[in-house]
Design an enzyme around this catalytic site. Structure first.
Site, short mmCIF file in Angstrom:
data_model
loop_
_atom_site.label_atom_id
_atom_site.label_comp_id
_atom_site.label_asym_id
_atom_site.label_seq_id
_atom_site.Cartn_x
_atom_site.Cartn_y
_atom_site.Cartn_z
N SER A 105 10.36 121.06 132.81
CA SER A 105 11.00 122.29 133.30
C SER A 105 10.22 123.49 132.75
O SER A 105 9.69 123.43 131.63
CB SER A 105 12.44 122.32 132.78
N PRO A 106 10.12 124.58 133.51
CA PRO A 106 9.39 125.74 132.99
C PRO A 106 10.01 126.23 131.68
O PRO A 106 11.23 126.38 131.59
CB PRO A 106 9.57 126.79 134.09
N CYS A 115 9.45 129.21 128.77
CA CYS A 115 8.79 130.39 128.22
C CYS A 115 8.36 130.11 126.79
O CYS A 115 9.15 129.59 125.99
CB CYS A 115 9.75 131.58 128.18
N TYR A 120 17.30 136.96 136.72
CA TYR A 120 16.08 137.75 136.83
C TYR A 120 16.05 138.43 138.20
O TYR A 120 17.01 138.37 138.95
CB TYR A 120 14.87 136.86 136.52
N GLY A 164 13.79 120.00 129.79
CA GLY A 164 13.24 121.05 128.94
C GLY A 164 13.26 120.66 127.48
O GLY A 164 12.31 120.13 126.92
C1 FMN Z 1 12.53 127.62 125.20
C2 FMN Z 1 13.04 127.69 126.61
C3 FMN Z 1 12.35 128.44 127.55
C4 FMN Z 1 12.76 128.47 128.88
N1 FMN Z 1 12.02 129.14 129.81
C5 FMN Z 1 12.33 129.04 131.11
C6 FMN Z 1 11.47 129.58 132.11
O1 FMN Z 1 10.37 130.08 131.82
N2 FMN Z 1 11.87 129.49 133.40
C7 FMN Z 1 13.05 128.89 133.76
O2 FMN Z 1 13.36 128.84 134.94
N3 FMN Z 1 13.86 128.35 132.84
C8 FMN Z 1 13.52 128.40 131.53
N4 FMN Z 1 14.30 127.77 130.61
C9 FMN Z 1 15.38 126.89 131.08
C10 FMN Z 1 14.83 125.45 131.19
O3 FMN Z 1 13.79 125.36 132.15
C11 FMN Z 1 15.93 124.45 131.55
O4 FMN Z 1 16.44 124.78 132.81
C12 FMN Z 1 17.06 124.45 130.52
O5 FMN Z 1 16.53 124.39 129.20
C13 FMN Z 1 18.01 123.28 130.72
O6 FMN Z 1 17.33 122.06 130.66
P1 FMN Z 1 17.34 121.16 129.31
O7 FMN Z 1 18.79 120.89 128.97
O8 FMN Z 1 16.59 119.90 129.69
O9 FMN Z 1 16.65 121.93 128.23
C14 FMN Z 1 13.93 127.77 129.28
C15 FMN Z 1 14.65 127.06 128.31
C16 FMN Z 1 14.22 126.99 126.99
C17 FMN Z 1 14.99 126.16 126.00
#
Ligand code: FMN
Length: 387
Positions: free
Chosen positions: A25-26, A28, A189, A341
């Site tokens: 997942s993207p 940041c 956003y 993520g």
């Molecule tokens: C450190 C961090 C940075 C993230 N940056 C982005 C991002 O650049 N773009 C985005 O759409 N979501 C971003 N997210 C959300 C994640 O892509 C993801 O949707 C969210 O963490 C839920 O998935 P997970 O439970 O597997 O972590 C970010 C999440 C985290 C923890």
């Protein structure tokens, strides 16, 4: 007995075949300098390609300087920024993974400090994090929350310029070597802030009813699809529900319109339109627990509903942590792709370990040559044991 899994089955979209359904997942990283990738981006993203992830998405990458969340966020508004990403995309491809880029504009959530510094808004001109804080932009001059700037409401001319900046970024993403592009339309956003009546109070063609609020998202999609090669896949991330008036039915309508414009996969996240996460569970309508206490796979029902009702492939994301959980989501037909993520940050070799856990035939096949021979030998010799 080993069994072929769905999680490790390939998935073809246009001319691109993903080797499996696992997606980074993207994320940041707040580690760029004036939008330029640093060695962190290379090290970070390369790890997941070495770790067998089928599609490795680079983080939200700003289409213009004001579109960064923080001064340290990645950008692709110059050719030099695209050039700086080439070694990363080349490495990802050399591992048999597919490099993807999420293009984004942070809108009224821009000009902030990184999360490890509290994610607080930066005053215009504050240089605490490198480039000075800036005037944010949005559909309407409605601040995100107390303490945040009142954003500048974009004029129709400025909206057209922003649409063109998305298209120019898509062209640069191609030069940089990305094979999948995702438009970030979620998490409050800029694009999401046009969709929501909470943040979009315009009374021109870009506000008002659902069609008006969707106009900016669809214009961006049209422009990006025209700039991005026909043979390459385009994804769109949306907040399926945001707890403030944007409901799953709205997302289904948006997904159908995106499909008609050539979007291939809808990436189903949720929330983010206000400072405080306050979105609702799909199944019972009760408020969700605070971040961190959310149930496993809590956003999967959104991916399932959009896949079924808008008849478009979806990507599920959000607290997908366990290999069997991921496999079950694909087998159930709730989503085509599984984005992960935090679990991947915790274990960048999650995919390689999942192949073993699911007893995927030839579970070591995804390991890079440099590691595989020794890992296979380790298994043959039973050298897992610590004693
Ligand atoms: C450190 C961090 C940075 C993230 N940056 C982005 C991002 O650049 N773009 C985005 O759409 N979501 C971003 N997210 C959300 C994640 O892509 C993801 O949707 C969210 O963490 C839920 O998935 P997970 O439970 O597997 O972590 C970010 C999440 C985290 C923890």
């Amino acid at each position: 007995m080993s069994n072929e899994t769905q999680l490790f089955s390939p998935f073809s979209i246009r001319s691109v075949t993903l080797p499996n359904r696992i997606v980074l997942s993207p994320l940041c990283m707040y580690s760029a300098n004036s939008g330029m990738a640093s060695s962190w981006q290379f090290a970070h993203l390369s790890t997941f390609a070495r770790g067998g992830v089928g599609l490795v998405f680079a983080e939200a990458t700003a289409i213009e300087p004001r579109g960064r969340i923080t001064p340290r966020c990645l950008g692709i508004w110059t050719d030099e920024q695209a050039e700086a990403l080439k070694p990363t995309t080349e490495f990802i491809a050399s591992m048999g993974s597919v490099p993807g880029l999420q293009i984004a504009h942070a809108g009224r959530k821009a000009s902030a400090a990184p999360p490890w510094a509290g994610g607080v808004p930066l005053e215009i001109g504050d240089t605490a994090w490198g480039d000075p804080g800036w005037q944010t932009v949005a559909p309407s001059a409605v601040p995100l929350a107390d303490g945040w700037q009142a954003p500048h409401a974009l004029s129709e001319v400025e909206i057209a310029e922003t649409v063109e900046a998305f298209a120019a970024s898509a062209r640069r993403a191609l030069v940089a070597g990305f094979k999948v592009l995702e438009i970030h339309g979620a998490h409050g956003y800029l694009i999401h802030s046009f969709l929501s009546s909470l943040s979009n109070q315009r009374n021109d063609a870009y506000g008002g009813d659902l069609a008006g609020r969707m106009r900016f998202a669809l214009e961006v999609t049209d422009a990006v699809r025209a700039a991005w090669p026909e043979e390459l896949p385009l994804f769109f991330r949306l907040s399926a529900v945001d707890g403030h008036g944007w409901e799953i039915e709205d997302s289904i309508a948006l997904a159908a319109a995106l499909k008609a414009r050539g979007v291939d996969v809808v990436d189903c996240s949720a929330g983010g339109i206000t400072g405080a996460p306050a979105f609702r569970a799909q199944d019972d309508g009760k408020p969700l627990p605070k971040s961190g206490q959310r149930p496993l796979g809590f956003q999967v029902p959104y991916a399932a509903a959009i896949r079924e009702k808008a008849d478009i492939p979806t990507m599920a994301v959000g607290r997908i942590v366990d290999p069997q959980q991921a496999e079950d989501i694909v087998v159930a037909g709730s989503a085509d792709l599984i984005a992960i993520g935090r679990e991947l940050m915790h274990d960048p070799f999650w995919a390689l370990h999942a192949a073993e856990a699911l007893d995927q035939p030839d579970a070591f096949a995804l390991w890079p040559d440099q590691y595989r021979w020794a890992i296979v030998r380790r298994a043959e010799l039973g050298q897992y044991e610590r004693t």
